[in-house]
Design an enzyme around this catalytic site. Structure first.
Site, PDB file in Angstrom:
ATOM      1  N   SER A   1       0.269  -3.043  12.252  1.00 56.61           N
ATOM      2  CA  SER A   1       0.869  -4.184  11.556  1.00 56.61           C
ATOM      3  C   SER A   1       2.045  -4.743  12.373  1.00 56.61           C
ATOM      4  O   SER A   1       2.589  -4.060  13.239  1.00 56.61           O
ATOM      5  CB  SER A   1       1.311  -3.785  10.151  1.00 56.61           C
TER       6      SER A   1
ATOM      7  N   TYR B   1      -1.212  -3.745  -7.094  1.00 55.41           N
ATOM      8  CA  TYR B   1      -0.994  -4.474  -5.843  1.00 55.41           C
ATOM      9  C   TYR B   1      -2.273  -4.488  -4.999  1.00 55.41           C
ATOM     10  O   TYR B   1      -2.942  -3.453  -4.841  1.00 55.41           O
ATOM     11  CB  TYR B   1       0.164  -3.845  -5.034  1.00 55.41           C
TER      12      TYR B   1
ATOM     13  N   CYS C   1       1.998  -7.140  14.616  1.00 58.27           N
ATOM     14  CA  CYS C   1       1.688  -7.459  16.019  1.00 58.27           C
ATOM     15  C   CYS C   1       0.957  -8.794  16.147  1.00 58.27           C
ATOM     16  O   CYS C   1       0.356  -9.081  17.184  1.00 58.27           O
ATOM     17  CB  CYS C   1       0.852  -6.354  16.642  1.00 58.27           C
TER      18      CYS C   1
ATOM     19  N   ARG D   1       0.848  -1.183   0.000  1.00 57.02           N
ATOM     20  CA  ARG D   1       0.000   0.000   0.000  1.00 57.02           C
ATOM     21  C   ARG D   1       0.886   1.236   0.000  1.00 57.02           C
ATOM     22  O   ARG D   1       1.983   1.232   0.550  1.00 57.02           O
ATOM     23  CB  ARG D   1      -0.904   0.021   1.236  1.00 57.02           C
TER      24      ARG D   1
ATOM     25  N   HIS E   1     -10.737  -1.515  11.932  1.00 56.33           N
ATOM     26  CA  HIS E   1      -9.634  -2.367  11.460  1.00 56.33           C
ATOM     27  C   HIS E   1      -9.374  -3.432  12.537  1.00 56.33           C
ATOM     28  O   HIS E   1      -8.376  -3.380  13.246  1.00 56.33           O
ATOM     29  CB  HIS E   1      -8.416  -1.467  11.249  1.00 56.33           C
TER      30      HIS E   1
ATOM     31  N   ASP F   1      -9.401  -9.032   9.724  1.00 57.16           N
ATOM     32  CA  ASP F   1      -8.892  -7.695   9.389  1.00 57.16           C
ATOM     33  C   ASP F   1      -9.884  -6.558   9.630  1.00 57.16           C
ATOM     34  O   ASP F   1      -9.491  -5.497  10.075  1.00 57.16           O
ATOM     35  CB  ASP F   1      -8.455  -7.676   7.916  1.00 57.16           C
TER      36      ASP F   1
ATOM     37  N   LYS G   1      -9.523  -2.002   2.065  1.00 58.69           N
ATOM     38  CA  LYS G   1      -9.208  -0.808   2.868  1.00 58.69           C
ATOM     39  C   LYS G   1      -9.970   0.419   2.368  1.00 58.69           C
ATOM     40  O   LYS G   1     -10.431   1.233   3.167  1.00 58.69           O
ATOM     41  CB  LYS G   1      -7.709  -0.539   2.826  1.00 58.69           C
TER      42      LYS G   1
ATOM     43  N   ARG H   1       1.818 -12.174  -0.326  1.00 57.78           N
ATOM     44  CA  ARG H   1       0.483 -12.426   0.230  1.00 57.78           C
ATOM     45  C   ARG H   1      -0.151 -13.714  -0.275  1.00 57.78           C
ATOM     46  O   ARG H   1       0.197 -14.215  -1.341  1.00 57.78           O
ATOM     47  CB  ARG H   1      -0.439 -11.266  -0.187  1.00 57.78           C
TER      48      ARG H   1
HETATM   49  C1  OXD Z   1      -2.772  -3.975   6.469  1.00 57.30           C
HETATM   50  C2  OXD Z   1      -3.304  -5.120   5.719  1.00 57.30           C
HETATM   51  O1  OXD Z   1      -1.795  -3.377   6.020  1.00 57.30           O
HETATM   52  O2  OXD Z   1      -4.245  -5.744   6.236  1.00 57.30           O
HETATM   53  O3  OXD Z   1      -3.324  -3.656   7.504  1.00 57.30           O
HETATM   54  O4  OXD Z   1      -2.830  -5.387   4.627  1.00 57.30           O
HETATM   55 MN    MN Z   2      -5.145  -4.753   7.891  1.00 55.90          MN
END
Ligand code: OXD
Ligand code: MN
Length: 587
Positions: free
Chosen positions: A248, A198, A250, A69, A227, A277, A207, A371
């Site tokens: 992220s 991407y 964690c 991102r 989130h 997510d 998102k 991913r």
């Molecule tokens: C993030 C994802 O970056 O879920 O939070 O990809």
């Molecule tokens: Mn996420």
């Protein structure tokens, strides 16, 4: 194809600007998706993996400059700059439309444009919202077919008249990073994404819609778009649900797909994943909070996923999955990534498409942000309530971060307002894995920093408002930190499935069946109340994990004070008051 005139008019507009040679409407049928899979394999856009070892699975590589991102190129295009707030990039909507249309101009010449009707949320749910995404990428179509409920049913759900849907406009164009833009227009329910291919930038249901646009819708309509993962813990036929937000790195996916430690498995506990997510949360008729995962699949980070770290996630990816930017094992026609196992391919192709030998390589085979896109239904621990149109009732909300010393293993906020303060001041310390200095505190309120589609101060006010409405029915709010380290920098808490031990304390607090110790920052467990049966830890170790160091917390309060300055008048008085209480408690 829909008869909805609003949709048809908009598709005509997209067509007139991008000028594709052909337009295909996605009906969601396997037959149509199969044709697209075959076409993508013919052109080299995807590689079909071994049908015995990884049935229905494919590999795709994005451009080297297009692997994550791009927050610096993500904009909230509200009419007033103030409405985007100090944590978002802002662009004037008219200027953004004009600039973007120039970039989109003719960008699909000679290519097919696909129109994807999709639903965020299950059909028949009051939570569910509809989107349409126009794209020139088969990869996007096939990913959206996993991540959302797409096709004719989404068109039917919207009907012929309604204009209550989200416009998503994507073109790969030249994948030029200098002209890459991810723009959200919250006042027009519109998303425009260009020059990327991407996932996080182009799977517009995720998102862009389910967080940035939906947070605006939620504010207007009185709910929350968060989130957060959603997890259920079942015993004796009763399941309790928790939603949790983490920045992220964690272990969010690991917690979402938690495997109970033996001590709880022996007692008959089961853990269920409702979402990994995103959570859309509404107050139900009984006044409780109900959470629903609007997605239909997982877009998870591959590296580090293995049978030990996350067996459920790994099993989820063993069929009908699209892998992006992982390493290819040319001998076996399967995929590999760092942390999968100790057998890297010797005849491999790395994520950049270059020959790669795992025995001698000095570079990574898979990109660290590579991913898997996998159907949620594949997961061995997917909740039986996954499709429940009413969502699941929440007992607790957890915020978390990565802190070496400051935050204790777990603490409970005093009440909803204090809980919102805990979420608003959430932070993680940077690790060696990210570029830049190590140990720097990054604030990431509710893990929504890059995803809140409006002014963060207004967002906190909205949280306070929703909590007020729910009153005593609002879930209790906790903070966790799995990452406390000893003097040698080693993690003290084992993490992974053992995090359930902390969740058990949290649920006991919700029930009022366990005491706690009041500290300046909130309530922490008595060390003996965290179940450590079977762990290589003593009650004293737990006491250390729960310790609240007043000097560190004074530094923390000063950091929060500095952070809050950004929000000026928009900082809700309740959060200012929570900060003053914290300072007084530490004095
Ligand atoms: C993030 C994802 O970056 O879920 O939070 O990809
Ligand atoms: Mn996420």
């Amino acid at each position: 194809m829909t008869n909805n005139k609003h949709v048809l008019e908009w598709v005509e507009e997209v067509k007139s600007v991008c000028r594709p040679s052909e337009v295909i409407w996605i009906d969601g049928s396997e037959e149509q998706l199969d044709k697209l899979r075959a076409e993508a394999c013919e052109t080299g856009e995807m590689i079909k993996l071994d049908e015995e070892l990884l049935p229905g699975c494919f590999l795709h590589r994005t451009a080297e400059n297009d692997v994550a991102r791009v927050e610096g190129r993500t904009f909230i295009c509200s009419r007033k700059e103030e409405d985007a707030g100090p944590t978002n990039n802002w662009m004037d909507p008219q200027e953004a439309y004009a600039m973007l249309k120039e970039i989109y101009d003719g960008s699909m010449e000679g290519h097919t444009m696909y129109v994807i009707p999709y639903a965020m949320g299950p059909f028949g749910s009051p939570f569910t919202k509809i989107g349409f995404e126009c794209t020139d990428s088969i990869y996007v179509v096939l990913n959206m077919a996993i991540m959302t409920r797409c096709g004719l049913q989404a068109e039917e759900h919207l009907g012929d008249e309604s204009d209550d849907w989200v416009r998503g406009w994507h073109a790969k164009a030249d994948v030029d990073p200098e002209k890459r833009y991810i723009c959200q227009f919250p006042e027009d329910n519109t998303i425009m994404s260009v020059n990327s291919a991407y996932g996080g930038n182009v799977l517009l249901g995720k998102k862009c819609f389910a967080l940035r646009i939906a947070s605006n819708l939620a504010r207007k309509e009185g709910w929350l778009a968060e989130h957060m993962l959603i997890l259920g813990l079942e015993k004796d036929g009763v399941t309790r649900y928790i939603a949790a937000a983490f920045p992220s790195a964690c272990g969010k996916t690991n917690l979402a797909m938690l495997i109970p430690p033996a001590v709880f498995e022996a007692q008959g506990y089961k853990a269920w994943c409702v979402g990994d997510d995103i959570a859309w949360i509404r107050i139900g008729e009984d006044g409780r909070f109900y959470a629903l995962n609007p997605e239909n699949g997982f877009f998870g980070v591959a590296p580090g996923t293995n049978a030990k770290s996350n067996r459920n996630a790994l099993e989820t990816t063993r069929k009908d999955t699209i892998f992006t930017n992982v390493c290819y094992d040319a001998d076996k026609n399967v995929v590999w990534w760092e942390g999968l196992n100790d057998e890297p391919p010797t005849n491999g192709i790395d994520w950049k498409g270059n020959p790669w030998n795992g025995k001698t390589a000095t570079t990574k085979g898979a990109h660290p942000n590579s991913r898997f896109t996998a159907p949620a239904k594949n997961s061995p621990c997917i909740s039986p309530e996954f499709d429940n149109p009413n969502g699941v009732p929440l007992d607790a909300i957890i915020f978390g971060g990565r802190r070496a010393k400051t935050a204790p293993l777990v603490y409970q906020s005093r009440d909803w307002e204090h809980g919102v303060f805990v979420g608003a001041t959430m932070a993680s310390e940077t690790t060696a894995a990210a570029a830049g200095a190590v140990g720097v505190v990054r604030r990431d309120p509710m893990a929504m920093l890059p995803f809140c589609g409006y002014h963060m101060g207004d967002y906190w006010a909205h949280w306070l408002e929703v909590g007020k409405k729910a009153g005593a029915n609002a879930p209790k709010i906790f903070n966790v930190n799995w990452f406390r380290t000893d003097e040698d920098g080693h993690f003290i808490w084992p993490g992974f499935g053992d995090n359930m031990r902390v969740l058990m304390w949290i649920l006991a607090r919700v029930d009022g069946s366990v005491d706690a110790v009041e500290t300046p920052i909130g309530f922490v467990p008595k060390p003996e109340d965290i179940n450590i049966e079977g762990l290589d830890l003593t009650v004293d170790d737990v006491a250390g994990l729960l310790d609240v160091d007043v000097d560190l917390w004074r530094e923390e309060a000063a950091g929060v004070e500095e952070f809050f300055k950004k929000f000026g008048d928009k900082l809700p008085a309740e959060l200012r008051a929570s900060l003053e209480t914290l300072k007084a408690n530490l004095a």
